[in-house]
Design a protein around this motif. Structure first.
Motif: not given
Length: 611
Positions: A339-353
């Motif tokens: 898992t990359l750092p930006f994937e662990r941020e909550k805002r990244a969870e909003a858009d899988e694309l």
């Protein structure tokens, strides 16, 4: 044909954007969604050979006596351009003499070829202080001699290069010269000379009293490791690799101030590959075990994906197929679970694309080598299985209208399909590439387009590669038209539209379409020097690339004309070549100042000679 142009399609327009940064080629609303990734390139940023500066086709070995005489006459004229080139850099003069020597040698004029290489030795000697490294230049000239079959002379020069490297005033470069000498020895077509030469170099780098060690820690050049990887004698190769591995370990320990330190994953992978190709599976597997342990314990960030790719590549050379395939499966799982750092941020969870787009560079870095390794092990179906999810992700980008922003990443995927022998898969990817052109053109047309100032550059190499790699002639012509329209409407080169069309002409020549190339360059000539050509405007954002100040336009015109001449030098049709070179010379006389015009005249003479 496999030609990659992503980073060097235009010799005069080096990309200034780190490949790891996401290209800004999507619309503003989509750009706001995308996450800029760390600067970790999918591919090496080492410049690749540009088609504009490609080597010209070699003359036929079945030339008639009259054609041979004419060819020699033109070569003789080209030799004079080296005599006249007092302002030319020594390295460039040496390179020109090398091409001339090759041409003379192929025509059976061996004495003349040797004479020119002797002249290159003299140029190197007279300019030794001005050269970046005189010993490395001597080693390079040695490889030129071996290229025309003069093995004894090559051996003499390499022995001289060794002595020069040990006494060179530039102590920092001494070990690197040894690497160049090793590479030159590996190119000699005499296994005894190669083995003997490498043994001498090995003794130098393993001797603690060697001058190579006086100013730095123990050092084993990567070229020497690679040379032993290619050695015909497996027993000697494995012996040499073991000694070099000891040196690398000493180097790592010295850097760690006496504390035993693990070798880097890149070094472990290089030695594992060498051992694997020399049939020493046991040693290769031990090193790869160490590498896998290091990557498993590494921090979860972008670097891990590149390390996985390096390890996977080495597994492709193992004889132990079962062990290699299990390791590749494990590496694939490790990549997928990272898992990359930006994937662990909550805002990244909003858009899988958005996350998928931001992550694609890293997944390619890890999984493309895995697929190639499977293919080398004889398991193409498994290789395709690894690539399919990546292909599906690009299809999702296409459906979402953001594929134009990922063109720089799609090229290595297409290249990998070809490398594993799946041409159908490659062609399907190329279809997606050209489907993205309208979006690329729409985005690029919104502003000035050059280098890292604006977005229009990064996807161009992928488009040209797609044209070159297209299989069906009918589709080729359609794609050429797409490129031509783009190159005439969207400016992405500081050379203006004339430079862009000249670059596209180079690609057409590579495909064998000389008529189209001639037409494109004729149009480029009509544009060159006119306001419609649109060189870089007087804008502070372009101050870095506006080299030459007031002479900027002259320099750019000279570059375009030089590339035109080289293109025509590659055209086989004699009448077309002559007409094009005459027109180029006339245009140079009209647009350029005397000193630049003289340089173009020399390039044209060399183009007539086909070098």
């Amino acid at each position: 044909m496999s030609i990659s142009l992503s980073n060097a399609f235009f010799a005069s327009t080096p990309p200034k954007i780190a490949l790891g940064r996401l290209p800004k080629l999507v619309s503003a609303c989509v750009s706001a969604l995308l996450i800029t990734a760390p600067q970790l390139p999918v591919r090496s940023q080492t410049p690749l050979p540009s088609l504009i500066t490609q080597a010209n086709p070699q003359p036929s070995k079945s030339l008639s006596p009259a054609a041979t005489a004419e060819r020699i006459k033109r070569l003789d004229a080209a030799v004079l351009t080296v005599d006249n080139g007092s302002n030319e850099k020594p390295e460039n003069s040496i390179g020109t003499l090398r091409r001339l020597a090759d041409a003379y040698s192929e025509l059976g004029e061996q004495a003349r070829a040797i004479e020119l290489l002797e002249r290159s030795e003299l140029i190197a000697s007279e300019n030794s202080a001005a050269l970046y490294s005189y010993p490395r230049t001597v080693a390079r000239i040695a490889s030129y001699y071996s290229g025309i079959g003069e093995v004894a002379t090559a051996q003499r020069l390499l022995e001289q290069a060794v002595e020069l490297s040990l006494t060179s005033p530039n102590e920092r470069l001494r070990p690197y010269a040894i690497g160049d000498i090793a590479k030159a020895y590996s190119l000699i077509d005499d296994p005894d000379i190669t083995q003997s030469g490498l043994a001498t170099l090995l003794e130098l780098v393993t001797d603690a009293d060697s001058p190579l060690w006086k100013t730095r820690t123990p050092f084993a050049p990567t070229q020497l490791i690679d040379a032993y990887r290619q050695l015909d004698n497996a027993a000697e190769a494995n012996k040499g690799l073991s000694k070099l591995l000891e040196i690398k370990q000493q180097q790592a320990t010295a850097i760690a101030h006496g504390t035993p330190e693990s070798l880097s994953i890149a070094t472990l992978g290089q030695f594992a590959t060498a051992y694997g190709q020399q049939g020493n599976t046991e040693s290769a597997e031990k090193l790869l075990d160490q590498a896998v342990e290091l990557v498993q314990n590494s921090e979860e960030n972008g670097r891990r994906f590149y390390d996985i790719g390096k390890i996977a590549a080495a597994y492709g050379d193992l004889d132990d197929v079962a062990t290699a395939e299990q390791a590749l499966a494990d590496l694939t799982k490790l990549s997928q679970s990272t898992t990359l750092p930006f994937e662990r941020e909550k805002r990244a969870e909003a858009d899988e694309l958005r996350v998928s787009f931001a992550r694609i560079e890293y997944d390619l870095a890890a999984l493309l080598p895995v697929a190639i390794a499977y293919s080398k092990l004889g398991n193409r179906s498994k290789a395709q299985e690894v690539l399919t999810p990546l292909t599906e992700r690009f299809s999702a980008f296409e459906e979402a209208g953001i594929l134009a922003g990922g063109l720089i990443y799609i090229e290595p995927l297409a290249r990998t399909y070809k490398e594993i022998g799946d041409i159908q898969g490659q062609q399907a990817i190329l279809k997606q590439v050209f489907a993205a052109v309208p979006a690329l053109q729409k985005s690029a047309s919104k502003g000035l387009n050059i280098a890292d100032v604006t977005p229009g550059y990064l996807g161009i190499g992928t488009l040209v590669t797609g044209y070159l790699e297209t299989e069906e002639d009918e589709i080729v012509q359609a794609r050429l038209q797409i490129l031509e329209d783009f190159f005439k409407q969207i400016r992405f080169s500081e050379g203006g539209f004339s430079g862009q069309l000249t670059g596209l002409a180079s690609a057409a020549i590579t495909r064998g379409d000389e008529a189209t190339a001639h037409r494109l360059m004729t149009e480029a000539m009509q544009l060159l020097g006119t306001p419609e050509d649109q060189l870089i405007p007087d804008d502070s954002r372009f101050s870095v690339v506006r080299v030459g100040g007031e002479n900027f336009e002259q320099v750019q015109h000279s570059k375009v004309l030089r590339n035109m001449a080289r293109n025509y030098g590659s055209i086989k049709d004699e009448q077309m070549r002559q007409a094009g070179l005459e027109a180029t010379q006339q245009l140079a006389a009209k647009l350029l100042k005397p000193e630049l015009r003289s340089e173009i005249d020399d390039v044209i003479v060399r183009a007539y000679a086909g070098i």
